[in-house]
Motif scaffolding. Structure first.
Motif, short mmCIF file in Angstrom:
data_model
loop_
_atom_site.label_atom_id
_atom_site.label_comp_id
_atom_site.label_asym_id
_atom_site.label_seq_id
_atom_site.Cartn_x
_atom_site.Cartn_y
_atom_site.Cartn_z
N PRO A 196 43.40 24.11 26.87
CA PRO A 196 42.31 23.16 27.12
C PRO A 196 41.85 23.18 28.58
N GLU A 197 42.77 23.43 29.51
CA GLU A 197 42.43 23.47 30.92
C GLU A 197 41.71 24.76 31.30
N ARG A 198 42.05 25.85 30.62
CA ARG A 198 41.47 27.18 30.88
C ARG A 198 41.02 27.80 29.56
N PRO A 199 39.97 27.23 28.96
CA PRO A 199 39.55 27.70 27.64
C PRO A 199 39.06 29.14 27.64
N SER B 277 41.76 30.30 58.00
CA SER B 277 41.44 29.06 57.31
C SER B 277 40.44 29.32 56.19
N ARG B 278 40.62 28.62 55.08
CA ARG B 278 39.74 28.80 53.92
C ARG B 278 38.43 28.06 54.17
N LEU B 279 37.32 28.77 53.98
CA LEU B 279 36.00 28.18 54.14
C LEU B 279 35.38 27.86 52.79
N VAL B 280 35.63 28.71 51.80
CA VAL B 280 35.06 28.56 50.46
C VAL B 280 36.10 29.01 49.47
N GLY B 281 36.15 28.35 48.33
CA GLY B 281 37.03 28.80 47.26
C GLY B 281 36.49 28.40 45.91
N PHE B 282 36.61 29.28 44.96
CA PHE B 282 36.34 28.98 43.55
C PHE B 282 37.65 29.26 42.83
N ASP B 283 38.19 28.25 42.13
CA ASP B 283 39.44 28.48 41.41
C ASP B 283 39.61 27.49 40.28
N ASN B 284 40.68 27.67 39.53
CA ASN B 284 41.03 26.75 38.45
C ASN B 284 42.53 26.46 38.47
N ALA B 285 43.06 26.26 39.67
CA ALA B 285 44.49 26.06 39.84
C ALA B 285 44.94 24.62 39.59
N ARG C 295 39.93 12.20 36.44
CA ARG C 295 40.26 13.62 36.51
C ARG C 295 39.67 14.32 35.29
N ARG C 296 39.13 15.50 35.54
CA ARG C 296 38.58 16.32 34.47
C ARG C 296 39.71 17.07 33.78
N THR C 297 39.54 17.36 32.51
CA THR C 297 40.50 18.19 31.80
C THR C 297 40.41 19.62 32.29
N GLU C 298 39.16 20.10 32.49
CA GLU C 298 38.96 21.46 32.98
C GLU C 298 39.41 21.55 34.43
N HIS C 299 39.84 22.72 34.80
CA HIS C 299 40.33 22.94 36.16
C HIS C 299 39.34 23.70 37.03
N ASP C 300 38.24 24.19 36.48
CA ASP C 300 37.29 24.98 37.25
C ASP C 300 36.62 24.11 38.32
N HIS C 301 36.67 24.61 39.56
CA HIS C 301 36.08 23.86 40.66
C HIS C 301 35.82 24.78 41.84
N ARG C 302 35.13 24.25 42.84
CA ARG C 302 34.88 25.01 44.06
C ARG C 302 35.22 24.15 45.26
N HIS C 303 35.69 24.81 46.30
CA HIS C 303 36.03 24.16 47.55
C HIS C 303 35.00 24.59 48.59
N ARG C 304 34.56 23.67 49.40
CA ARG C 304 33.75 23.99 50.57
C ARG C 304 34.35 23.17 51.69
N LEU C 305 35.13 23.84 52.55
CA LEU C 305 35.95 23.16 53.55
C LEU C 305 36.86 22.19 52.81
#
Length: 123
Positions: free
Chosen positions: A41-44, A59-67, A80-90
């Motif tokens: 369900p988290e990573r369909p 240092s991380r500037l951008v990230g796309f992950d589902n961790a 909290r979402r069930t899905e784990h897909d997200h992006r980091h910006r700083l």
């Protein structure tokens, strides 16, 4: 013969697994982690991934992950979402609507270009 549900960019993404690439003369670099998993369900989509852009100091500037799951809103009422897909910006984390591997790669590289332009690394 093409399978109807085949993700056309998946082989490209999986082929980048473990790669670290320098993307400009200033020393910014990207790192790719992408492995197949059993669908959950988290990573369909049956994929565990992390695509990151780093500054020369690491240092991380951008990230796309589902961790991990991501909150839809800030604060104690943030669900909290069930899905784990997200992006980091700083330090900001926002949900990401995973479509397929090709779109993920395109979205990641667009964000990398945007950040590098803002930092003056590329025209």
């Amino acid at each position: 013969m093409t399978r109807p549900n085949r993700d056309p960019g998946l082989d490209t993404l999986l082929g980048l697994h473990g790669e670290t690439l320098f993307v400009d003369d200033a020393g910014h670099w990207v790192k790719f982690v992408a492995v197949r998993t059993e669908p959950t369900p988290e990573r369909p989509h049956g994929l565990s991934y992390s695509l990151t852009l780093h500054a020369p100091d690491g240092s991380r500037l951008v990230g796309f992950d589902n961790a991990h799951p991501v909150r839809e809103r800030r604060g104690p009422g943030g669900r909290r979402r069930t899905e784990h897909d997200h992006r980091h910006r700083l330090r900001a984390v926002r949900p990401y609507e995973y479509e397929d591997a090709a779109a993920l790669l395109e979205d990641f590289w667009k964000e990398v270009d945007r950040v590098l332009r803002k930092r003056g690394s590329i025209p």
